[in-house]
Design a protein around this motif. Structure first.
Motif, PDB file in Angstrom:
ATOM      1  N   PHE A  16      46.267  10.752   2.202  1.00  0.00           N
ATOM      2  CA  PHE A  16      46.856  11.802   2.384  1.00  0.00           C
ATOM      3  C   PHE A  16      48.427  11.835   2.130  1.00  0.00           C
ATOM      4  O   PHE A  16      49.024  10.716   1.586  1.00  0.00           O
ATOM      5  CB  PHE A  16      46.820  12.096   4.053  1.00  0.00           C
ATOM      6  CG  PHE A  16      47.710  11.093   4.867  1.00  0.00           C
ATOM      7  CD1 PHE A  16      48.899  11.227   5.287  1.00  0.00           C
ATOM      8  CD2 PHE A  16      46.891   9.835   4.896  1.00  0.00           C
ATOM      9  CE1 PHE A  16      49.454  10.310   6.105  1.00  0.00           C
ATOM     10  CE2 PHE A  16      47.699   8.714   5.858  1.00  0.00           C
ATOM     11  CZ  PHE A  16      49.011   9.064   6.240  1.00  0.00           C
ATOM     12  N   THR A  17      49.099  12.990   2.200  1.00  0.00           N
ATOM     13  CA  THR A  17      50.517  13.051   2.050  1.00  0.00           C
ATOM     14  C   THR A  17      51.076  13.558   3.313  1.00  0.00           C
ATOM     15  O   THR A  17      50.569  14.298   3.803  1.00  0.00           O
ATOM     16  CB  THR A  17      51.148  13.852   0.726  1.00  0.00           C
ATOM     17  OG1 THR A  17      50.671  15.163   1.148  1.00  0.00           O
ATOM     18  CG2 THR A  17      50.580  13.098  -0.328  1.00  0.00           C
ATOM     19  N   ALA A  18      52.448  12.823   3.670  1.00  0.00           N
ATOM     20  CA  ALA A  18      53.017  13.443   4.646  1.00  0.00           C
ATOM     21  C   ALA A  18      54.524  13.434   4.771  1.00  0.00           C
ATOM     22  O   ALA A  18      54.860  12.664   3.663  1.00  0.00           O
ATOM     23  CB  ALA A  18      52.609  12.502   5.937  1.00  0.00           C
ATOM     24  N   THR A  37      49.002  12.369  10.102  1.00  0.00           N
ATOM     25  CA  THR A  37      48.591  11.047   9.678  1.00  0.00           C
ATOM     26  C   THR A  37      47.274  11.152   9.828  1.00  0.00           C
ATOM     27  O   THR A  37      46.362  11.746  10.343  1.00  0.00           O
ATOM     28  CB  THR A  37      49.229   9.950  10.470  1.00  0.00           C
ATOM     29  OG1 THR A  37      48.753   8.924  10.103  1.00  0.00           O
ATOM     30  CG2 THR A  37      48.681  10.172  12.195  1.00  0.00           C
ATOM     31  N   ALA A  38      46.639  10.428   8.620  1.00  0.00           N
ATOM     32  CA  ALA A  38      44.982  10.108   8.658  1.00  0.00           C
ATOM     33  C   ALA A  38      44.692   8.778   9.562  1.00  0.00           C
ATOM     34  O   ALA A  38      43.530   8.393   9.515  1.00  0.00           O
ATOM     35  CB  ALA A  38      44.499  10.219   7.303  1.00  0.00           C
ATOM     36  N   GLU A  83      52.710   8.897   0.449  1.00  0.00           N
ATOM     37  CA  GLU A  83      51.337   8.958   0.572  1.00  0.00           C
ATOM     38  C   GLU A  83      50.719   7.996   1.060  1.00  0.00           C
ATOM     39  O   GLU A  83      51.310   6.708   1.155  1.00  0.00           O
ATOM     40  CB  GLU A  83      50.803   8.630  -1.056  1.00  0.00           C
ATOM     41  CG  GLU A  83      49.310   8.889  -1.022  1.00  0.00           C
ATOM     42  CD  GLU A  83      48.767   8.720  -2.419  1.00  0.00           C
ATOM     43  OE1 GLU A  83      47.927   8.237  -2.635  1.00  0.00           O
ATOM     44  OE2 GLU A  83      49.383   9.836  -3.239  1.00  0.00           O
ATOM     45  N   GLY A  84      49.690   8.130   2.165  1.00  0.00           N
ATOM     46  CA  GLY A  84      49.193   7.090   2.980  1.00  0.00           C
ATOM     47  C   GLY A  84      47.880   6.830   2.407  1.00  0.00           C
ATOM     48  O   GLY A  84      47.148   7.887   1.908  1.00  0.00           O
ATOM     49  N   SER A  85      47.337   5.724   2.537  1.00  0.00           N
ATOM     50  CA  SER A  85      45.963   5.336   2.219  1.00  0.00           C
ATOM     51  C   SER A  85      45.468   4.642   3.320  1.00  0.00           C
ATOM     52  O   SER A  85      45.989   3.256   3.560  1.00  0.00           O
ATOM     53  CB  SER A  85      45.862   4.633   0.861  1.00  0.00           C
ATOM     54  OG  SER A  85      44.685   4.291   0.577  1.00  0.00           O
ATOM     55  N   ILE A  86      44.259   4.827   4.023  1.00  0.00           N
ATOM     56  CA  ILE A  86      43.715   4.052   4.944  1.00  0.00           C
ATOM     57  C   ILE A  86      42.695   2.910   4.309  1.00  0.00           C
ATOM     58  O   ILE A  86      42.183   3.228   3.313  1.00  0.00           O
ATOM     59  CB  ILE A  86      43.001   4.722   6.176  1.00  0.00           C
ATOM     60  CG1 ILE A  86      41.713   5.381   5.573  1.00  0.00           C
ATOM     61  CG2 ILE A  86      43.912   5.518   6.793  1.00  0.00           C
ATOM     62  CD1 ILE A  86      40.873   5.945   6.652  1.00  0.00           C
TER      63      ILE A  86
END
Length: 390
Positions: A16-18, A37-38, A83-86
């Motif tokens: 996701f982007t935040a 956020t994811a 960019e976030g990556s879980i």
């Protein structure tokens, strides 16, 4: 401003982007908030997601008053779009465990009129506490039905009912709830208030296996595994059983019976060995008749062997019998005085001189020393006791 929770909109979203709202130094790195956020925060017994945010590692996530705080290994620029990556492997594992727990708990509670009063999704296993006693047979029946529910592969239903609809709903909850309530249902198995992430369909849980059922407070504590954890555990158990069967020259399904036979043979052999040992000790004691104080150095023997030999030798010799059993520089000892005289001063000197530990009373002492045979012989020579057999 509350954080938009993308993990509720789609628990399968991995990137996701935040926009970064705040970034403050904290213990373990930086504490970062985003507009959305994811990353799932720790809560309801489910651990937080891990992953990467703006190129730095996310090691923890928690929520306070609707705002989600990300513990990051380094800073990110305030106001920047990141960019976030879980870590999907970790997330999906948590989803399997949590959804499997719901299915099993729902069935246990409906079948046996109990309540789930505790849940912890650990790194290795999942533990669940219930408020009434359950037999192992009852637990296995619930496990069977839970796996049948998984095989039916019904879709999970996640809703936020209006207050009037919620009041008419029969759902599980560990406490009284106010405000908007999130309901997670696996039709035919469970309906429960929950804040965690879950699989889309029951079949994605894969498998539920109960490992143990132990008494805990007023009820019981179960230890379970679901999904890939259960598969990996059962695979390890099979490989172990296969290896045992190979050693016993039987098929894996016959390993238990073979172990029972071998255990019976071993028990009989131990009894026979004890009988022979007792005879040997009696014969050795006869050869020491009337000698008074004696010292015996022997190879390693069973834990109570040194005591039994010392007792027999003391009765026959009529004085102090000191038996040391071991090899190289590690020995266990047993000291017995035929007349029950106080030998604690001798034991104290022995432990001091030979790096020993142990003690006793009423003419008996036992322990161990870290000393070679020559040091043991020298100590007792100074005490006026010579070795009777070496």
């Amino acid at each position: 401003m509350e954080t938009e929770k993308l993990y509720y909109q789609d628990p399968y979203q991995t990137t996701f982007t935040a926009r970064v709202l705040t970034c403050e130094p904290s213990k373990g790195g930086c504490l970062v908030t985003l507009d959305r956020t994811a990353f799932y925060p720790e809560g309801g017994g489910q651990p937080a997601d891990h992953g990467v945010l703006g190129g730095v590692t996310v090691t923890d996530v928690h929520e306070k008053d609707g705002v989600i705080f990300h513990t990051c290994s380094g800073p990110v620029e305030i106001g920047a779009a990141v960019e976030g990556s879980i870590d999907w492997t970790r997330r999906f594992d948590h989803m399997q465990q949590h959804s499997g727990e719901h299915i099993l708990s729902g069935l246990l509670c409906s079948l046996y009129d109990c309540s789930n009063v505790g849940f912890h999704l650990g790194a290795d296993t999942v533990t669940i506490d219930y408020d009434r006693d359950l037999t192992w047979e009852q637990v296995l029946e619930a496990e069977r039905q839970a796996n049948e529910a998984i095989w039916r592969d019904t879709p999970a239903e996640i809703t936020f009912p209006a207050p009037d609809a919620l009041a008419q709903l029969d759902y599980r909850s560990k406490k009284e709830l106010t405000g908007q309530v999130r309901i997670v249902s696996f039709p035919g198995a469970d309906c429960c208030a929950c804040c965690g992430t879950h699989v889309r369909r029951a079949g994605e849980v894969g498998l539920i296996k109960v490992l143990s059922c132990q008494k805990f407070r007023e009820g019981v504590r179960l230890e379970i595994l679901c999904g890939q954890r259960a598969y990996q555990y059962l695979s390890r158990i099979y490989e172990q059983d296969h290896a045992v069967a190979r050693l016993l020259s039987v098929k894996p399904q016959d390993a238990f019976a073979a172990v029972e036979r071998q255990n019976a043979e071993l028990t009989a052999a131990k009894l026979r060995m004890t009988e022979l040992e007792d005879r040997l000790f009696a014969l050795r004691a006869q050869s020491l008749a009337g000698r008074g104080d004696v010292l015996l150095l022997d190879p390693p023997m069973r834990p109570d062997g040194a005591r039994k030999l010392a007792d027999a030798a003391a009765r026959a010799a009529g004085g102090l019998a000191a038996v040391f059993a071991g090899e190289q520089d590690s020995y266990v000892y047993a000291l017995v005085h035929a007349g029950g005289a106080d030998i604690s001063p001798l034991v104290k000197r022995l432990n001091s001189a030979l790096s020993g530990r142990g003690g006793g009373r009423n003419g008996f002492a036992q322990g161990s020393v870290q000393a070679d045979p020559s040091a043991i012989l020298d100590f007792f020579h100074k005490e006026g006791i010579e070795c009777s057999t070496c």
